[in-house]
Design a protein around this motif. Sequence first.
Motif, PDB file in Angstrom:
ATOM      1  N   UNK A  48       0.987  -9.815   0.967  1.00  0.00           N
ATOM      2  CA  UNK A  48       1.478 -10.839   1.887  1.00  0.00           C
ATOM      3  C   UNK A  48       2.635 -11.582   1.230  1.00  0.00           C
ATOM      4  N   UNK A  49       3.639 -11.875   2.013  1.00  0.00           N
ATOM      5  CA  UNK A  49       4.812 -12.557   1.483  1.00  0.00           C
ATOM      6  C   UNK A  49       4.612 -14.073   1.511  1.00  0.00           C
ATOM      7  N   UNK A  62      -1.632  -7.319  12.920  1.00  0.00           N
ATOM      8  CA  UNK A  62      -0.865  -6.126  13.267  1.00  0.00           C
ATOM      9  C   UNK A  62      -0.036  -5.645  12.076  1.00  0.00           C
ATOM     10  N   UNK A  63       0.528  -6.580  11.319  1.00  0.00           N
ATOM     11  CA  UNK A  63       1.312  -6.200  10.140  1.00  0.00           C
ATOM     12  C   UNK A  63       0.426  -5.538   9.092  1.00  0.00           C
ATOM     13  N   UNK A  64      -0.732  -6.124   8.852  1.00  0.00           N
ATOM     14  CA  UNK A  64      -1.652  -5.552   7.873  1.00  0.00           C
ATOM     15  C   UNK A  64      -2.167  -4.197   8.343  1.00  0.00           C
ATOM     16  N   UNK A  67      -0.134  -1.150   7.476  1.00  0.00           N
ATOM     17  CA  UNK A  67      -0.184  -0.684   6.091  1.00  0.00           C
ATOM     18  C   UNK A  67      -1.461   0.083   5.775  1.00  0.00           C
ATOM     19  N   UNK A  68      -2.383   0.154   6.742  1.00  0.00           N
ATOM     20  CA  UNK A  68      -3.640   0.864   6.493  1.00  0.00           C
ATOM     21  C   UNK A  68      -3.785   2.101   7.357  1.00  0.00           C
ATOM     22  N   UNK A  69      -2.717   2.526   7.984  1.00  0.00           N
ATOM     23  CA  UNK A  69      -2.802   3.743   8.784  1.00  0.00           C
ATOM     24  C   UNK A  69      -2.977   4.944   7.867  1.00  0.00           C
ATOM     25  N   UNK A  70      -3.716   5.920   8.370  1.00  0.00           N
ATOM     26  CA  UNK A  70      -4.012   7.077   7.525  1.00  0.00           C
ATOM     27  C   UNK A  70      -3.027   8.221   7.708  1.00  0.00           C
ATOM     28  N   UNK A 123      -8.704  -6.911   9.745  1.00  0.00           N
ATOM     29  CA  UNK A 123      -7.614  -6.188   9.088  1.00  0.00           C
ATOM     30  C   UNK A 123      -7.634  -6.426   7.583  1.00  0.00           C
ATOM     31  N   UNK A 124      -7.957  -7.654   7.176  1.00  0.00           N
ATOM     32  CA  UNK A 124      -8.042  -7.976   5.747  1.00  0.00           C
ATOM     33  C   UNK A 124      -9.152  -7.161   5.088  1.00  0.00           C
ATOM     34  N   UNK A 125     -10.300  -7.079   5.752  1.00  0.00           N
ATOM     35  CA  UNK A 125     -11.431  -6.324   5.203  1.00  0.00           C
ATOM     36  C   UNK A 125     -11.062  -4.866   4.979  1.00  0.00           C
TER      37      UNK A 125
END
Length: 230
Positions: A48-49, A62-64, A67-70, A123-125
Amino acid sequence: VSFGLFSVIGLIGKWRAQASLPKGQTLQIMTTPDQWARLVALRDRGILKPGFERVHPYHLAMRLGRSTRDGRRFETGADGYVRRYLRKHGGKEVPLAQGNLKGLTAEFFASSPREHVACMMDAVTLLEAGQAGVQARATARDARSTAWAARRVPDALKDNAADAQRSCWPRGSRMERMRDASLSPAIRSLLTGPQVTLAVVSLDSLAKPGGVLDDLVADGFDVRGPRWKR
């Protein structure tokens, strides 16, 4: 869903304006101490910025999530194949549920940022779990697909309950409620008509408790197919 050019332009403007929290609000204020500590930990890792605390929780989710797409390629669903067939053979497509884009999204833009904290923390989890979490989600999707291919409907529905974005809009929104409320009457009407209709409906809408199949049984229809209840 119907929409016009000016409606889309207006929604884009609302989306951009919503991205930053209203003056005086921060994520630290609307999260618990534990949730805030987890967000700070992501900032310290460079994920996170600085200034993230002023970002709307849904937008941050949505931003996070990106970054977790497979990396899986999008696959055409059943509705896509049916549309191709209709275009090729000149068939008529009739939507089972209809709505206006502006009206359907009004609830979302009128919601308070705090309502989307649960979505953000989902999303954080997933991000905290790292690659193992991404793989676990992919495995769960495969298990759901396998269960449905084997017509084990209860297992397919159970696997979907672990969806990482189960708390995110439009889940449980007016959009979903309107769609679900219109499905059973629309399908009931088609079943009593003289024509043959191929209907494409999600498994969740069909087989969930109180879904389309339960409604049809309650109305006296003889539903034949895979068992959808445990």
